[in-house]
Enzyme design. Structure first.
Site, PDB file in Angstrom:
ATOM      1  N   GLU A 163      37.754  13.942   1.836  1.00 42.60           N
ATOM      2  CA  GLU A 163      39.008  13.270   2.191  1.00 42.60           C
ATOM      3  C   GLU A 163      39.866  14.204   3.037  1.00 42.60           C
ATOM      4  O   GLU A 163      39.979  15.393   2.728  1.00 42.60           O
ATOM      5  CB  GLU A 163      39.781  12.903   0.915  1.00 42.60           C
ATOM      6  CG  GLU A 163      39.059  11.868   0.062  1.00 42.60           C
ATOM      7  CD  GLU A 163      39.849  11.462  -1.170  1.00 42.60           C
ATOM      8  OE1 GLU A 163      41.007  11.887  -1.328  1.00 42.60           O
ATOM      9  OE2 GLU A 163      39.286  10.710  -1.989  1.00 42.60           O
TER      10      GLU A 163
ATOM     11  N   ASP B 130      33.752   9.890  -6.093  1.00 48.18           N
ATOM     12  CA  ASP B 130      34.476  10.534  -7.198  1.00 48.18           C
ATOM     13  C   ASP B 130      35.245   9.489  -8.004  1.00 48.18           C
ATOM     14  O   ASP B 130      35.890   9.825  -9.005  1.00 48.18           O
ATOM     15  CB  ASP B 130      35.390  11.663  -6.695  1.00 48.18           C
ATOM     16  CG  ASP B 130      36.402  11.195  -5.669  1.00 48.18           C
ATOM     17  OD1 ASP B 130      36.419  10.005  -5.329  1.00 48.18           O
ATOM     18  OD2 ASP B 130      37.201  12.052  -5.220  1.00 48.18           O
ATOM     19  N   SER B 131      35.142   8.205  -7.601  1.00 46.40           N
ATOM     20  CA  SER B 131      35.631   7.114  -8.450  1.00 46.40           C
ATOM     21  C   SER B 131      34.856   7.085  -9.764  1.00 46.40           C
ATOM     22  O   SER B 131      35.257   6.387 -10.708  1.00 46.40           O
ATOM     23  CB  SER B 131      35.515   5.766  -7.730  1.00 46.40           C
ATOM     24  OG  SER B 131      34.223   5.610  -7.169  1.00 46.40           O
TER      25      SER B 131
ATOM     26  N   GLU C 190      40.338   3.669   4.115  1.00 41.39           N
ATOM     27  CA  GLU C 190      40.700   2.970   2.878  1.00 41.39           C
ATOM     28  C   GLU C 190      42.123   2.421   2.946  1.00 41.39           C
ATOM     29  O   GLU C 190      43.069   3.154   3.252  1.00 41.39           O
ATOM     30  CB  GLU C 190      40.560   3.938   1.687  1.00 41.39           C
ATOM     31  CG  GLU C 190      40.888   3.268   0.354  1.00 41.39           C
ATOM     32  CD  GLU C 190      40.425   4.046  -0.866  1.00 41.39           C
ATOM     33  OE1 GLU C 190      39.714   5.064  -0.710  1.00 41.39           O
ATOM     34  OE2 GLU C 190      40.779   3.642  -1.984  1.00 41.39           O
TER      35      GLU C 190
ATOM     36  N   ASP D 138      30.618  12.452  -2.777  1.00 38.74           N
ATOM     37  CA  ASP D 138      31.987  12.948  -2.599  1.00 38.74           C
ATOM     38  C   ASP D 138      32.100  14.396  -3.051  1.00 38.74           C
ATOM     39  O   ASP D 138      31.655  14.754  -4.150  1.00 38.74           O
ATOM     40  CB  ASP D 138      32.956  12.125  -3.462  1.00 38.74           C
ATOM     41  CG  ASP D 138      33.635  11.017  -2.687  1.00 38.74           C
ATOM     42  OD1 ASP D 138      33.793  11.154  -1.453  1.00 38.74           O
ATOM     43  OD2 ASP D 138      34.003  10.018  -3.319  1.00 38.74           O
TER      44      ASP D 138
END
Ligand code: KIV
Length: 254
Positions: free
Chosen positions: A105, A34-35, A172, A73
Site C-alpha cells: 500500500e 492482509d484482510s 480501492e 500483501d
C-alpha cells in the site's frame, strides 16, 4: 489481458481448501490479502497481522494453486521502515511461501522500496485509494479522493508506481470516474474494489462475496451466496440430529 480488453478477475484467498476451489473455477489472480487479519483472525483492522502469519496463509494458498497468479500483501510494519526491510520481507514471502508477487500500500513514499524489491526480481503490485493499513490516518472507511487535491495526487502516484515498475495496481474505494481515468492513462492493469467498471479488473474479499461476513454491506459489494445463513442452518440441523439421536444412523457406523 489489458491489451486484449479482457477483464481480470481477482479474489482474496487465505487457505488451501477454498483456494483450490477458486483456482479450479478459473480465477486469474488470488490475493492473500492482509484482510486475513479481519476475516480469518477477527481483528478490527488489518494492522495486527504479522509477516509470519501472512506467510502461513500464503503457503497454504500456493499449495492449492495450479494456474492462478498468487499475490501476497506485505503486512503493516514489514516494509514502511526502509527499502532494505521491504526487500527482506518480500524475500521471506517469496522464499517461504512460493508466491509469485507481493502487494504494497502507498504511493511516492514507497517508490524506493518498490525499486529495491524489483531489483531482486520480485514483481510488485501497488495499492492506492483507501489503503486500510492507514485507517488511523484517514479515521474512516469512506470513499477516498473525492476532492481535487487528493484525486490529483492519486493520479500522480499511479503514474509513479507504474514508472517504478509495478506490474499492476489495486484502486480501492475511489470515484469511478477517477479510476477510469487512471486505467486509461496508465499502461499497467488497474484492478478495482469499489472503483467502478471502467478499470481492467475487479477484486473482492472472498468472505464478503460468499456472504460469510453478512454484517458488512458496502455499496460496491455483490454477494454471490449467503453462506452465513446456509452454514448456520446446516449447523443447527447437525445439532438437532446429534441431540435427537438421528445421527449417526445404522448406515453411518461400523
Ligand atoms: O487485503 C485485501 O483483501 C486487499 C483487497 C481489499 C484489495 O487488499
Amino acid at each position: 489481458m489489458k491489451k486484449r480488453g479482457e477483464k481480470i478477475a481477482m479474489l482474496t484467498a487465505y487457505d488451501f481448501s477454498l483456494a483450490r476451489i477458486l483456482d479450479a473455477a478459473g480465477i486469474d489472480i488470488l490475493l492473500v490479502g492482509d484482510s486475513a487479519s479481519n476475516v480469518m483472525a477477527g481483528h478490527e483492522t488489518t494492522l495486527p497481522i504479522t509477516l509470519d502469519q501472512m506467510i502461513y496463509h500464503a503457503s497454504s494458498v500456493v499449495r492449492a494453486v495450479q494456474r492462478a497468479l498468487v499475490v501476497v500483501d506485505l503486512p503493516f510494519g514489514s516494509y514502511q521502515g526502509n527499502s532494505k526491510e521491504a526487500l527482506n520481507s518480500s524475500i521471506r514471502i517469496m522464499k517461504e511461501s512460493g508466491a509469485h508477487a507481493v502487494k504494497m500500500e502507498g504511493g511516492r513514499e514507497i517508490k524506493d522500496s518498490i525499486e529495491r524489491i524489483l531489483s531482486a526480481g520480485v514483481p510488485v503490485m501497488g495499492h492506492l485509494g483507501l489503503t486500510p493499513q492507514s485507517i488511523y490516518k484517514f479515521g474512516t472507511y469512506v470513499v477516498r479522493a473525492k476532492e481535487e487535491v487528493e484525486a490529483n495526487r492519486l493520479l500522480e502516484d499511479a503514474h509513479i508506481l507504474a514508472e517504478s515498475g509495478c506490474f499492476a495496481l489495486v484502486l480501492e474505494k475511489i470515484p469511478a470516474k477517477l479510476a477510469t481515468r487512471v486505467a486509461h492513462e496508465v499502461k499497467i492493469p488497474i484492478i478495482g474494489i469499489g472503483a467502478g467498471g471502467g478499470v481492467d479488473g475487479q477484486v473482492l474479499v472472498l468472505h464478503d462475496m460468499l456472504g460469510i461476513t453478512h454484517e458488512f454491506n458496502p455499496r460496491f459489494l455483490r454477494r454471490y451466496m449467503n453462506l452465513f445463513d446456509d452454514i448456520k442452518a446446516a449447523t443447527e440441523h447437525y445439532i438437532k440430529d446429534v441431540k435427537g439421536r438421528d445421527f449417526p444412523s445404522e448406515k453411518e457406523q461400523y
